[in-house]
Design a protein around this motif. Structure first.
Motif, short mmCIF file in Angstrom:
data_model
loop_
_atom_site.label_atom_id
_atom_site.label_comp_id
_atom_site.label_asym_id
_atom_site.label_seq_id
_atom_site.Cartn_x
_atom_site.Cartn_y
_atom_site.Cartn_z
N GLU A 1 0.81 -1.21 0.00
CA GLU A 1 0.00 0.00 0.00
C GLU A 1 0.85 1.28 0.00
O GLU A 1 0.33 2.38 -0.13
CB GLU A 1 -0.92 0.01 1.23
N ALA A 2 2.18 1.11 0.14
CA ALA A 2 3.07 2.28 0.23
C ALA A 2 3.43 2.85 -1.14
O ALA A 2 4.07 3.90 -1.22
CB ALA A 2 4.35 1.90 0.98
N VAL A 3 3.04 2.16 -2.21
CA VAL A 3 3.36 2.61 -3.57
C VAL A 3 2.11 2.51 -4.44
O VAL A 3 1.12 1.88 -4.08
CB VAL A 3 4.48 1.74 -4.19
N ASN A 4 2.18 3.14 -5.62
CA ASN A 4 1.06 3.09 -6.55
C ASN A 4 1.04 1.77 -7.30
O ASN A 4 2.08 1.18 -7.58
CB ASN A 4 1.16 4.24 -7.55
N ILE A 5 -0.16 1.33 -7.65
CA ILE A 5 -0.31 0.15 -8.50
C ILE A 5 -0.52 0.61 -9.94
O ILE A 5 -0.89 1.77 -10.18
CB ILE A 5 -1.48 -0.74 -8.03
N PRO A 6 -0.27 -0.24 -10.93
CA PRO A 6 -0.41 0.17 -12.33
C PRO A 6 -1.84 0.62 -12.65
O PRO A 6 -2.82 0.01 -12.20
CB PRO A 6 -0.05 -1.09 -13.11
N GLU A 7 -1.94 1.66 -13.44
CA GLU A 7 -3.24 2.17 -13.85
C GLU A 7 -3.97 1.12 -14.70
O GLU A 7 -3.40 0.54 -15.61
CB GLU A 7 -3.07 3.46 -14.65
N GLY A 8 -5.24 0.90 -14.37
CA GLY A 8 -6.05 -0.03 -15.13
C GLY A 8 -6.03 -1.45 -14.63
O GLY A 8 -6.82 -2.29 -15.10
N ILE A 9 -5.19 -1.76 -13.66
CA ILE A 9 -5.07 -3.16 -13.24
C ILE A 9 -6.27 -3.62 -12.42
O ILE A 9 -6.63 -4.80 -12.46
CB ILE A 9 -3.75 -3.39 -12.46
N LEU A 10 -6.93 -2.71 -11.72
CA LEU A 10 -8.10 -3.12 -10.94
C LEU A 10 -9.21 -3.62 -11.84
O LEU A 10 -9.93 -4.58 -11.49
CB LEU A 10 -8.59 -1.96 -10.08
#
Length: 348
Positions: free
Chosen positions: A59-68
């Protein structure tokens, strides 16, 4: 259609993970959806992201856009070091397995994975290099290799060291391993080959299975191991239970002639307890490849110790460990699909 989501990064590309995914023994046709995580950063910038994960989790970093959106109907998720966050796990409705191929699993929301009952296969990409390096640190610390080199380079011809009363060959020493996972087993194989007596503490392994695998070890309680071993090597992963597990109490059980080696994670070792023991000469020495603050700060008390060997988190750093990791993950997954068993299936 079997859907596999892969997330590459600066070190392992999504293309490589895709190639491995397409060779999985899963129902075809296989659809692979690719994402990249911070692949455009410099080496130093990417290292900062890794440190954020190791300290703060996924949770400390961003996840790739669109992966959800992509993961909602995914059957499998393969990553190297990219975060697998709580939001990702919650979004997934039919995920059958998560596969990852790096040293630790700090990048994965393990509690969420556990709550959903999703199998997690963790392939330690650099297990062989780390096992080799661990053995190297045992020789380096007990025989003062690094300290002698440092002295010669500084114009000193040293013949005496803090551990002079205890110097002997490795075959005369008992090595105790805390943790008998994949890396721990490789260390045991090497020590068995050298004829070194090995003690082990790991409450989660089946002792009969270990014997059946041909590993020659004697199991101990953790207190017994710290009291008896001449070299203690840490191979546990970081969990709430193992954080600062090696504390004042355990270190106080060590012999004055004993050494502590850590190539796992700094967080399992209480820094204050170790520094005090080394400063007061209550143990013979220590060697660390993992440090609580990396890179080490100039005023860190670790740098004032003459019975400590430090290396810059390079135990797993070989030219082939990272590039090979997706293919190692592929092979381990295929074996798991065939047998339903794997040493690399995490106990969460």
């Amino acid at each position: 259609m079997t859907k596999v989501v892969v997330v590459g990064d600066r070190l392992v590309s999504s293309e490589t993970l895709k190639e491995a995914a397409l060779k999985l023994n899963i129902p075809s046709p296989i659809e692979v959806v690719e994402f990249q995580w911070y692949s455009d950063l410099t080496k130093d910038q990417f290292q900062e992201k890794i440190l954020l994960i190791e300290k703060g989790g996924p949770e400390a970093v961003n996840i790739p856009e669109g992966i959800l959106e992509a993961i909602v109907d995914a059957d499998y998720l393969l990553v190297h070091i990219a975060p697998v966050s709580k939001a990702m796990i919650e979004a997934a409705t039919q995920l059958k397995l998560i596969g990852t191929c790096r040293g630790g699993i700090e990048h994965i929301a393990t509690e969420s994975v556990k709550s959903k009952g999703i199998p997690l296969i963790h392939v330690i990409r650099n297990a062989e290099p780390v096992a080799d390096f661990t053995l190297g640190l045992m020789f380096t610390e007990t025989r003062n290799i690094a300290r002698s080199h440092q002295g010669v380079m500084a114009g000193e011809w040293r013949k005496s060291f803090p551990n002079d009363p205890y110097k002997t060959t490795l075959s005369n020493l008992k090595v105790g391993l805390v943790g008998l996972g994949y890396i721990g087993k490789l260390v045991v194989q090497r020590l068995n080959g050298l004829g070194v007596e090995v003690l082990v503490y790991d409450p989660f392994v089946d002792q009969e299975v270990i014997k059946a695998e041909g590993l020659k070890v004697d199991f101990r309680t953790i207190e017994e191991l710290f009291s008896e071993a001449d070299i203690i090597s840490l191979h546990a992963r970081v969990t709430p239970e193992t954080t600062n597990m090696v504390n004042h109490s355990l270190i106080s059980l060590m012999k004055p002639s004993a050494y502590l080696i850590n190539t796992a994670r700094a967080a399992i070792l209480d820094k204050e307890a170790l520094v005090e023991a080394l400063q007061e000469r209550r143990i013979a020495g220590a060697a660390l490849d993992v440090i609580w603050s990396e890179p080490v700060k100039k005023d860190d008390p670790l740098l004032q110790l003459d019975n400590l060997t430090l290396t810059s988190h390079i135990a797993g750093d070989t030219i082939d460990a990272i590039p090979r990791s997706p293919y190692l993950l592929r092979d381990v997954l295929n074996a798991y699909f065939q047998t339903g068993k794997s040493d690399m299936l995490m106990r969460l």
